[in-house]
Enzyme design. Sequence first.
Site, PDB file in Angstrom:
ATOM      1  N   ASP A   8       1.274  -1.668  -0.416  1.00 17.92           N
ATOM      2  CA  ASP A   8      -0.049  -0.386   0.033  1.00 17.92           C
ATOM      3  C   ASP A   8       1.073   1.780  -0.350  1.00 17.92           C
ATOM      4  O   ASP A   8       0.778   2.330   0.956  1.00 17.92           O
ATOM      5  CB  ASP A   8      -1.101   0.217   1.450  1.00 17.92           C
ATOM      6  CG  ASP A   8      -1.947  -1.550   1.288  1.00 17.92           C
ATOM      7  OD1 ASP A   8      -3.030  -1.171   0.356  1.00 17.92           O
ATOM      8  OD2 ASP A   8      -1.634  -2.640   1.566  1.00 17.92           O
ATOM      9  N   HIS A  10       1.419   3.590  -2.325  1.00 15.63           N
ATOM     10  CA  HIS A  10      -0.021   4.593  -2.805  1.00 15.63           C
ATOM     11  C   HIS A  10       0.623   5.410  -3.775  1.00 15.63           C
ATOM     12  O   HIS A  10       0.763   6.737  -3.664  1.00 15.63           O
ATOM     13  CB  HIS A  10      -1.288   4.962  -2.036  1.00 15.63           C
ATOM     14  CG  HIS A  10      -2.080   3.899  -2.238  1.00 15.63           C
ATOM     15  ND1 HIS A  10      -2.912   3.645  -2.990  1.00 15.63           N
ATOM     16  CD2 HIS A  10      -1.974   3.040  -0.941  1.00 15.63           C
ATOM     17  CE1 HIS A  10      -4.096   2.428  -2.480  1.00 15.63           C
ATOM     18  NE2 HIS A  10      -3.465   2.125  -1.515  1.00 15.63           N
ATOM     19  N   ASP A  48      -0.739  -2.172  -4.140  1.00 12.51           N
ATOM     20  CA  ASP A  48      -1.247  -1.147  -4.364  1.00 12.51           C
ATOM     21  C   ASP A  48       0.109   0.016  -4.646  1.00 12.51           C
ATOM     22  O   ASP A  48       0.856   0.958  -3.673  1.00 12.51           O
ATOM     23  CB  ASP A  48      -1.764  -0.651  -3.274  1.00 12.51           C
ATOM     24  CG  ASP A  48      -3.226  -1.053  -3.035  1.00 12.51           C
ATOM     25  OD1 ASP A  48      -3.718  -1.672  -4.716  1.00 12.51           O
ATOM     26  OD2 ASP A  48      -3.909  -1.701  -2.376  1.00 12.51           O
ATOM     27  N   HIS A  84      -5.373  -1.570  -7.149  1.00 12.47           N
ATOM     28  CA  HIS A  84      -5.001   0.206  -7.337  1.00 12.47           C
ATOM     29  C   HIS A  84      -4.394   0.261  -9.426  1.00 12.47           C
ATOM     30  O   HIS A  84      -4.005   1.060  -9.177  1.00 12.47           O
ATOM     31  CB  HIS A  84      -4.308   1.247  -6.154  1.00 12.47           C
ATOM     32  CG  HIS A  84      -5.756   1.148  -5.441  1.00 12.47           C
ATOM     33  ND1 HIS A  84      -6.504   2.542  -5.308  1.00 12.47           N
ATOM     34  CD2 HIS A  84      -6.461   0.739  -4.562  1.00 12.47           C
ATOM     35  CE1 HIS A  84      -7.371   2.833  -4.523  1.00 12.47           C
ATOM     36  NE2 HIS A  84      -7.222   1.660  -3.481  1.00 12.47           N
TER      37      HIS A  84
END
Length: 167
Positions: A8, A10, A48, A84
């Site tokens: 994650d 991101h 992600d 994502h």
Amino acid sequence: MKLIHLSDLHLGKRVNEFPMLADQRFILAQILQIIDGERPDGVLIAGDVYDKSVPPVEAVELFDDFLVKLAERKIPAFVIGGNHDSPERLAFCNRLIDASGIHISPAYTGAVRPLTVSDEYGKINLYMLPFVKPANVRRFFPEEPIESYGCASDSFFQRSNSTFNFV
């Protein structure tokens, strides 16, 4: 085997239209310091990586720089796509960069093959399965009623010893 697990990241995320790239660059530098101190056998990056399936160029450059620094340290990295990420975009050139010790899972193809790594204690198999949507699984098993994530994962695990080619 000593592994560092990340997920994650991101990269490229914006909060209230404020770009987080400077903070993310700082955090990745901190992660590299931890890696230098811990000297792991590998780094697992579990999905992600980016905040969007089509990340901004600056996010791609930031991740590229991070992977290059891992490769320079001779620390293998194992990267899988998350919900994502676009698995096809994330895995661009994965076969080419494998030789550098950076391993990026390909887009799901109905088969998952292990990547075998070893240390002084022996070998382990890593199965790099990216996040998959029910439609991705259904494409390879059209005879099954796969309508939800639960059905997709049930189908995946029921077939894991045959159709998915776990070896």
